[in-house]
Design a protein around this motif. Structure first.
Motif, short mmCIF file in Angstrom:
data_model
loop_
_atom_site.label_atom_id
_atom_site.label_comp_id
_atom_site.label_asym_id
_atom_site.label_seq_id
_atom_site.Cartn_x
_atom_site.Cartn_y
_atom_site.Cartn_z
N TYR A 98 6.01 8.28 -9.62
CA TYR A 98 5.70 7.31 -10.64
C TYR A 98 5.94 8.04 -11.81
O TYR A 98 5.26 9.14 -12.04
CB TYR A 98 4.07 6.94 -10.44
N LEU A 99 6.66 7.41 -12.69
CA LEU A 99 6.92 8.29 -13.90
C LEU A 99 5.85 7.60 -14.90
O LEU A 99 5.86 6.55 -15.24
CB LEU A 99 8.35 7.91 -14.41
N THR A 100 5.04 8.42 -15.54
CA THR A 100 4.17 7.95 -16.61
C THR A 100 5.10 7.93 -17.98
O THR A 100 6.08 8.36 -18.12
CB THR A 100 3.11 9.18 -16.96
N PHE A 101 4.42 7.20 -19.10
CA PHE A 101 5.02 7.02 -20.39
C PHE A 101 4.94 8.35 -21.04
O PHE A 101 5.81 8.33 -22.17
CB PHE A 101 4.28 6.20 -21.02
N GLY A 102 4.27 9.15 -20.52
CA GLY A 102 4.70 10.63 -21.09
C GLY A 102 5.56 11.36 -20.49
O GLY A 102 5.88 12.92 -20.71
N GLY A 103 6.38 10.92 -19.59
CA GLY A 103 7.46 11.62 -18.69
C GLY A 103 6.95 12.78 -17.69
O GLY A 103 7.82 13.28 -17.15
N GLU A 104 5.79 12.62 -17.10
CA GLU A 104 5.29 13.00 -16.13
C GLU A 104 5.48 12.28 -15.03
O GLU A 104 5.35 11.23 -14.71
CB GLU A 104 3.66 13.76 -16.30
N ILE A 105 5.76 13.18 -13.81
CA ILE A 105 5.71 12.50 -12.48
C ILE A 105 4.46 12.48 -11.68
O ILE A 105 3.88 13.57 -11.44
CB ILE A 105 6.93 13.12 -11.47
N TYR A 109 0.74 -1.35 -0.11
CA TYR A 109 0.10 -0.06 0.15
C TYR A 109 0.92 1.13 -0.06
O TYR A 109 1.70 1.36 0.70
CB TYR A 109 -0.90 0.09 1.31
N ALA A 110 0.67 2.31 -0.93
CA ALA A 110 1.34 3.43 -0.87
C ALA A 110 1.10 4.28 -0.01
O ALA A 110 0.10 4.48 1.05
CB ALA A 110 1.02 4.30 -2.19
N THR A 111 2.11 5.02 0.76
CA THR A 111 2.13 6.04 1.63
C THR A 111 1.64 7.41 0.96
O THR A 111 1.23 8.51 1.63
CB THR A 111 3.43 6.33 2.24
N GLN A 150 -2.17 7.81 -4.80
CA GLN A 150 -2.86 7.91 -3.40
C GLN A 150 -2.48 7.29 -2.43
O GLN A 150 -2.20 6.17 -2.66
CB GLN A 150 -4.39 7.70 -3.98
N PRO A 151 -2.55 7.63 -1.41
CA PRO A 151 -2.25 6.94 -0.16
C PRO A 151 -3.12 5.77 0.01
O PRO A 151 -4.17 5.93 -0.06
CB PRO A 151 -2.37 7.74 1.17
#
Length: 222
Positions: A133-140, A126-128, A144-145
């Motif tokens: 996370y790097l998208t395939f479009g290059g965005e970070i 489970y994420a904090t 969600q927690p």
């Protein structure tokens, strides 16, 4: 990367989980996918991917996680849905094409990760909310927690919403030399089906190391 595992919290919430893992250090330039595509086509004959027990189990899991199954589909459902409509499997990279075809034949999500892009251990947990996370479009993006992610020791999320979408960071590409393949299932016959899926990939790939994980033995060492 050193180890791959699912968190204790995830095992507690999804005790029916069956993960299969393979560590692959070489692959061919192409694979014959005919058998797997024909199997997928037979399974979809007269029905849709949403009626398959493997997909229904993931839809229940997504509902349990508070996600809308019609908005976020597991990877195998998305592949089968596209295949049912277009009757083709887009070619990306030999090992990805193989795993996508096998994923459709078994209706089980299969992730393929470039090991060189993973820092330290990799855990499905489970994420904090602090992971990147790097998208395939290059965005970070920041998950969600409470969202299920594939997270490494550097806080990089290599997949979001569990089996919904992989990261562009560890995507297999030209020059990739070593990959980690992860298949995960939740349906009633998952134990035998994941074992069969892993065996299928073992026959196609060149001497991979493979294992079926469970709650008592949840860790795979690379």
């Amino acid at each position: 990367m050193s180890t791959f595992r699912h968190s204790d919290a995830l095992w507690a919430d999804f005790p029916q989980l069956v993960p299969g893992v393979l560590h692959v250090e070489s692959f061919r330039e192409a694979y014959d996918l005919t058998e797997y595509l024909e199997t997928a086509e037979r399974r979809l004959d007269g029905t849709t991917e949403t009626q398959l027990p493997e997909i229904q189990a993931w839809r229940r899991a997504y509902t349990q996680l508070g996600l809308k199954p019609t908005q976020y589909r597991c990877a195998s459902e998305a592949l089968l849905r596209r295949f049912r409509k277009e009757k083709v499997l887009p070619r990306i990279h030999p090992v990805i094409d193989l795993c996508n075809a096998v994923s459709m034949a078994y209706a089980i999500p299969v992730a393929v990760l470039d090991l060189a892009r993973i820092s330290g251990d990799l855990e499905v947990r489970y994420a904090t909310g602090d992971e990147e996370y790097l998208t395939f479009g290059g965005e970070i993006e920041n998950p969600q927690p409470g969202e299920v992610v594939f997270a490494d020791d550097a806080g990089q999320a290599h997949a979001r919403r569990w089996t919904n979408r992989q990261s562009g960071l560890s995507a297999v590409r030209e020059g990739t030399e070593t990959v980690l393949i992860v298949a995960e299932a939740l349906h009633e016959t998952a134990a035998e089906d994941v074992k069969s899926l892993v065996s299928t990939l073992e026959k196609e790939l060149a001497h991979p190391r493979a294992a079926i994980l469970d709650r008592a033995s949840p860790e795979f060492t690379v």
